[in-house]
Design a protein around this motif. Structure first.
Motif, PDB file in Angstrom:
ATOM      1  N   UNK A 629       0.802  -1.232   0.000  1.00 52.52           N
ATOM      2  CA  UNK A 629       0.000   0.000   0.000  1.00 52.52           C
ATOM      3  C   UNK A 629       0.831   1.277   0.000  1.00 52.52           C
ATOM      4  N   UNK A 630       2.140   1.163   0.215  1.00 52.99           N
ATOM      5  CA  UNK A 630       2.977   2.366   0.221  1.00 52.99           C
ATOM      6  C   UNK A 630       4.096   2.295  -0.809  1.00 52.99           C
ATOM      7  N   UNK A 631       4.933   1.267  -0.709  1.00 49.13           N
ATOM      8  CA  UNK A 631       6.108   1.218  -1.571  1.00 49.13           C
ATOM      9  C   UNK A 631       5.759   0.946  -3.033  1.00 49.13           C
ATOM     10  N   UNK A 632       4.933  -0.061  -3.282  1.00 47.67           N
ATOM     11  CA  UNK A 632       4.572  -0.389  -4.669  1.00 47.67           C
ATOM     12  C   UNK A 632       3.828   0.768  -5.343  1.00 47.67           C
ATOM     13  N   UNK A 633       2.806   1.377  -4.713  1.00 54.33           N
ATOM     14  CA  UNK A 633       2.165   2.541  -5.354  1.00 54.33           C
ATOM     15  C   UNK A 633       3.145   3.684  -5.615  1.00 54.33           C
ATOM     16  N   UNK A 634       4.106   3.883  -4.723  1.00 54.17           N
ATOM     17  CA  UNK A 634       5.061   4.979  -4.913  1.00 54.17           C
ATOM     18  C   UNK A 634       5.953   4.726  -6.121  1.00 54.17           C
ATOM     19  N   UNK A 635       6.498   3.518  -6.240  1.00 54.63           N
ATOM     20  CA  UNK A 635       7.376   3.238  -7.378  1.00 54.63           C
ATOM     21  C   UNK A 635       6.572   3.205  -8.679  1.00 54.63           C
ATOM     22  N   UNK A 636       5.306   2.840  -8.602  1.00 54.20           N
ATOM     23  CA  UNK A 636       4.433   2.899  -9.783  1.00 54.20           C
ATOM     24  C   UNK A 636       4.234   4.342 -10.230  1.00 54.20           C
ATOM     25  N   UNK A 637       4.058   5.253  -9.275  1.00 52.92           N
ATOM     26  CA  UNK A 637       3.923   6.673  -9.606  1.00 52.92           C
ATOM     27  C   UNK A 637       5.219   7.216 -10.213  1.00 52.92           C
ATOM     28  N   UNK A 638       6.367   6.736  -9.731  1.00 57.80           N
ATOM     29  CA  UNK A 638       7.635   7.130 -10.331  1.00 57.80           C
ATOM     30  C   UNK A 638       7.641   6.757 -11.816  1.00 57.80           C
ATOM     31  N   UNK A 639       7.190   5.542 -12.117  1.00 57.41           N
ATOM     32  CA  UNK A 639       7.117   5.120 -13.505  1.00 57.41           C
ATOM     33  C   UNK A 639       6.192   5.979 -14.336  1.00 57.41           C
ATOM     34  N   UNK A 640       5.064   6.374 -13.735  1.00 58.26           N
ATOM     35  CA  UNK A 640       4.116   7.232 -14.453  1.00 58.26           C
ATOM     36  C   UNK A 640       4.742   8.595 -14.742  1.00 58.26           C
ATOM     37  N   UNK A 641       5.478   9.125 -13.783  1.00 59.99           N
ATOM     38  CA  UNK A 641       6.138  10.417 -14.005  1.00 59.99           C
ATOM     39  C   UNK A 641       7.214  10.308 -15.079  1.00 59.99           C
ATOM     40  N   UNK A 642       7.884   9.169 -15.112  1.00 60.18           N
ATOM     41  CA  UNK A 642       8.881   8.937 -16.146  1.00 60.18           C
ATOM     42  C   UNK A 642       8.223   8.917 -17.530  1.00 60.18           C
ATOM     43  N   UNK A 643       7.104   8.268 -17.631  1.00 62.98           N
ATOM     44  CA  UNK A 643       6.392   8.214 -18.908  1.00 62.98           C
ATOM     45  C   UNK A 643       5.879   9.589 -19.335  1.00 62.98           C
ATOM     46  N   UNK A 644       5.517  10.424 -18.353  1.00 56.99           N
ATOM     47  CA  UNK A 644       5.027  11.777 -18.669  1.00 56.99           C
ATOM     48  C   UNK A 644       6.173  12.753 -18.905  1.00 56.99           C
ATOM     49  N   UNK A 645       7.412  12.268 -18.862  1.00 59.38           N
ATOM     50  CA  UNK A 645       8.621  13.082 -19.049  1.00 59.38           C
ATOM     51  C   UNK A 645       8.783  14.120 -17.943  1.00 59.38           C
ATOM     52  N   UNK A 646       8.164  13.854 -16.774  1.00 59.88           N
ATOM     53  CA  UNK A 646       8.397  14.695 -15.606  1.00 59.88           C
ATOM     54  C   UNK A 646       9.664  14.246 -14.892  1.00 59.88           C
ATOM     55  N   UNK A 647       9.954  12.951 -14.978  1.00 59.43           N
ATOM     56  CA  UNK A 647      11.181  12.371 -14.459  1.00 59.43           C
ATOM     57  C   UNK A 647      12.011  11.871 -15.636  1.00 59.43           C
TER      58      UNK A 647
END
Length: 798
Positions: A629-647
């Motif tokens: 509920x914390x670590x997996x959702x966080x790393x998933x959001x990192x991936x989403x930001x990477x796809x959006x070219x924010x990261x």
């Protein structure tokens, strides 16, 4: 005629085309390395060079793209191989009957330098230096550093070239969707290379002429030096069992020749091009006797990190250089630095970025501190955490020298004065590493009170620097703020100094708090003077960005000087402002210290993640719940930001490493509560004939964060060995990586074995040259454009 003289002629110069394409056509067997094949078949290589010469090219590229210690087959000596490859190209050029130049080719190592990767920057420089010594010994006319994907590595290669020779240097980076692999725009790359004094800046590979056009236009918009462009013959396609590039010679020439009309001085061909493509391009350029690039004349300095750039010049927004990472007057910071710790320094960095600083000054000068060791260590930590450029501040020249290799872009050096030996120690370092620096108008211990004396000192320092071959584009002047409490006209002298610098195109800075020393209401005096000085042409200040009046003045100046379009940022921050009340909104700059476990993953806060995790566990949190509920959702959001070219890649890697740290701490607790965990197995491999593994390693790191057990089968792995590894480990997925068009066809070998044996294994493919169409054609179960895509595909299959 030298290469630099040829550049001065004005006509477009032609670089040759692809080497791998020609070697394959000349009989190089599958699985053989170009390096070993060319050493064993010099006549074949000489014939390829001659074919390009007959096509009309002006520059031949030595077959040394993989000629560094990290890639070259162990059977070959780095120095001897590079020397021989240049000699063969020179032998061919000598038969041309016209001026032809041989470019000693330097490709990427496939490794990241610290702190992004495991390699010491000086080891990277040494590896490039060894290769370049061989190129120089063979008689290269210039050094061509090409297909770079990381700014730090490109910088290391140029530094090595400067160390080994005074030959012209041409540097080319590859871009996709407007940025390099590690997040650098063409402008960031170009400005960093120009700071290093390279002769030509360019782009090659990854893109066909149509896709490369915006990159070339961006380079032309910022480059005062000549621009080079080497597109592929379109994007690769699989036709039958063969990888082909769709643009024939005429189409390639028709689409590439307009680059010269825009102002590009050197044109060539990358993957898929042949002598026929270059002959067609030569014909298309016939009659063009001169190239007129756009006029670019920029004063001031430009600081860069991988993904951020700060211009400091008259006409640009005032730059606030955060002053807080300095142990003077800070007992807690001093004690930590003396203990070799950095928690307070990192907290000060985060707070200043949050407050709007765009550059951070970094100083570790405290009693009982070894600056030569501590300064580079702190720089590494800050580079790994924050995307903005730093100001490397020390009176110890050796400490600055040790820190500069860890700077992935053009960081500021604070400072060079008239102190005996200071310019001699730091000037060449700043020149060769492309580090802008602050000129401090001091000679010995004397503090010049009058502007005229400061100006005289600055003029002598500039003359001395230019005599060392240091460009004025690297110079900024400290206008030397003295306390008005002891020198009544100090502020007026500063303003006079500022006006002189502005009139002479020199950017300026000052230690703002020095001015108000010993007086009450210091923020009031500082902010008022800042407005006066900005009007006189001040371009930056070293100050505390959290000081409210300073921030208010700086934000107001942006509106008044037309640097805040429609006052939109000002309105957003000050809509609730009242006189005397701190009602401005804090601006988030990224990379801040995490307050929660999820934030630690999002921010890549490796330093604090275990503290936050321990606090959660001590409060009674369930380890399994924390993961799900914390670590997996966080790393998933990192991936989403990477796809959006924010990261970009550095943030992705940092977050994955933070996740890995947290999971390693939780793993024993998870196993104690539920028994050993069974995780789906993925076998990762780079296919036979390909020795590149950087992409594979990144995918492996991210898959491990998402609940997979990753087995790394290595690089240059035959298909049978890949499948055997998968069966041994009961893998449900195989991930295949290939960088080169010549090796990506080997992916199909593994897929055929899996299909023929009806194995319950899914095969994912990816790599620089791989496309969705190619993946479909060879029957892969999924095409993965990047590490985030690989995670998504793997999750679908389990």
């Amino acid at each position: 005629m030298t290469f630099r003289q040829a550049l001065g002629l004005g006509r477009p110069l032609l670089l040759d085309g692809a080497m791998g394409t020609m070697l394959q056509a000349s009989g190089m067997p599958a699985g053989a390395t170009p390096e070993e094949f060319c050493m064993a078949n010099p006549d074949t290589l000489r014939g390829i060079h001659k074919a390009y010469l007959d096509a009309g090219v002006d520059l031949l590229t030595s077959c040394t793209f993989g000629g560094n210690i990290y890639k070259l087959p162990k059977s070959l000596d780095v120095f001897s191989f590079n020397r021989r490859m240049v000699e063969i190209a020179k032998e061919a050029a000598a038969q041309a009957g016209r001026p032809v130049f041989v470019a000693g080719n330097v490709g990427p190592t496939g490794h990241f330098a610290k702190p992004l990767g495991p390699v010491e920057p000086r080891d990277l420089i040494a590896a490039f230096a060894n290769q370049i010594r061989g190129l120089v010994a063979g008689g290269a006319d210039l050094i061509f550093i090409e297909t770079q994907f990381d700014l730090a590595e490109a910088r290391a290669a140029v530094a090595a070239a400067r160390q080994e020779c005074d030959l012209p240097v041409m540097v080319s980076m590859t871009f996709e969707e407007g940025v390099s692999l590690t997040g650098s725009t063409p402008a960031i790359f170009a400005e960093t290379m120009q700071n290093m004094g390279v002769d030509v800046v360019g782009t090659n590979c990854s893109l066909g002429p149509d896709q490369m056009l915006p990159v070339v236009q961006e380079l032309l918009g910022v480059c005062e030096c000549p621009v080079m462009a080497e597109p592929n013959a379109g994007l690769p396609e699989l036709r039958g069992n063969e990888t082909v590039f769709p643009l024939g010679p005429e189409d390639f020439a028709q689409k590439t020749a307009p680059f010269a009309q825009l102002g590009a001085r050197i044109l060539g061909g990358c993957c898929g091009t042949t002598p026929a493509h270059l002959a067609a391009l030569a014909q298309a350029l016939r009659g063009m006797d001169s190239v007129t690039p756009p006029t670019v004349s920029r004063k001031g300095i430009c600081l860069t990190n991988r993904s951020q750039m700060v211009r400091i010049a008259v006409g640009q927004p005032l730059t606030i250089i955060g002053e807080r990472i300095n142990p003077t007057g800070k007992k807690a910071l001093t004690q930590e630095l003396q203990a070799g710790a950095f928690d307070v320094a990192m907290q000060l960095a985060d707070a200043q970025v949050d407050a709007g600083a765009t550059v951070l000054d970094v100083n570790v000068g405290a009693p009982l501190v070894d600056e030569t060791q501590l300064l580079p260590e702190l720089v590494q930590r800050l580079v790994g955490r924050l995307p903005l450029p730093l100001s490397i501040d020390s009176s110890n020249a050796d400490a600055i020298a040790n820190a500069l290799p860890y700077c992935p872009g053009s960081f500021l050096v604070n400072s060079i004065s008239g102190e005996a030996g200071r310019m001699e120690a730091l000037g060449p370092l700043c020149r060769d590493f492309g580090a802008p620096f602050i000129l401090l108008p001091l000679q010995g211990a004397h503090l010049p009170e009058k502007a005229a004396e400061r100006i005289s000192t600055v003029e002598s320092l500039i003359e001395k620097a230019e005599g060392m071959g240091i460009s004025r584009r690297l110079m900024m002047v400290d206008i030397l703020a003295l306390a008005v409490s002891s020198s009544a006209d100090s502020a007026l002298q500063c303003l006079e100094m500022t006006r002189w610098c502005a009139a002479n195109g020199l950017p300026t800075t000052l230690g703002l708090s020095n001015l108000s020393f010993g007086l009450p209401a210091r923020e009031l005096l500082n902010s008022t003077f800042l407005s006066l000085a900005a009007g006189a042409g001040l371009t930056s200040c070293i100050a505390n960005p959290s000081a409210q009046r300073l921030r208010e003045a700086a934000d107001a100046l942006k509106v008044l000087c037309n640097h805040d379009a429609h006052a939109s940022s000002f309105i957003a921050s000050y809509s609730g402002w009242k006189p005397g009340e701190g009602t401005i909104q804090v601006r988030q700059g990224g990379g801040a210290a995490a307050k929660t476990l999820a934030e630690a993953v999002l921010n890549g806060d490796k330093e604090n993640v275990l503290t936050l995790l321990t606090a959660e566990l001590d409060a009674g949190a369930d380890p399994f719940t924390l993961v799900q509920e914390t670590l997996i959702p966080a790393i998933t959001e990192v991936g989403a930001r990477y796809e959006r070219r924010e990261y970009f890649l550095p943030q992705l890697i940092r977050a994955a490493e933070t996740m890995q740290t947290a999971f390693a701490h939780l793993k024993p607790l998870l196993e104690a509560g539920r028994g050993p965990e069974t995780r789906p197995v993925v076998v990762m491999a780079t296919v036979e004939g390909d020795i590149h593994d950087i992409g594979k390693n990144i995918v492996s790191l991210l898959l491990g964060n998402h609940g997979f057990d990753v087995v790394d089968a290595g690089k240059d792995v035959p298909a049978e060995a890949i499948v055997a590894c998968a069966l041994k480990h009961n893998a449900r997925i195989i991930g295949l990586s290939a960088l080169m068009t010549t090796t990506m066809v080997r992916m199909e070998d593994t897929i055929k074995i899996v299909r023929e044996r009806a194995l319950p294994i899914k095969v994912l493919v990816g790599g620089a040259a791989v496309t969705q169409a190619f993946a479909d054609a060879i029957g892969a179960d999924a095409y993965c454009a990047d590490a985030v895509g690989a995670v998504k595909a793997a999750k679908q299959f389990v």
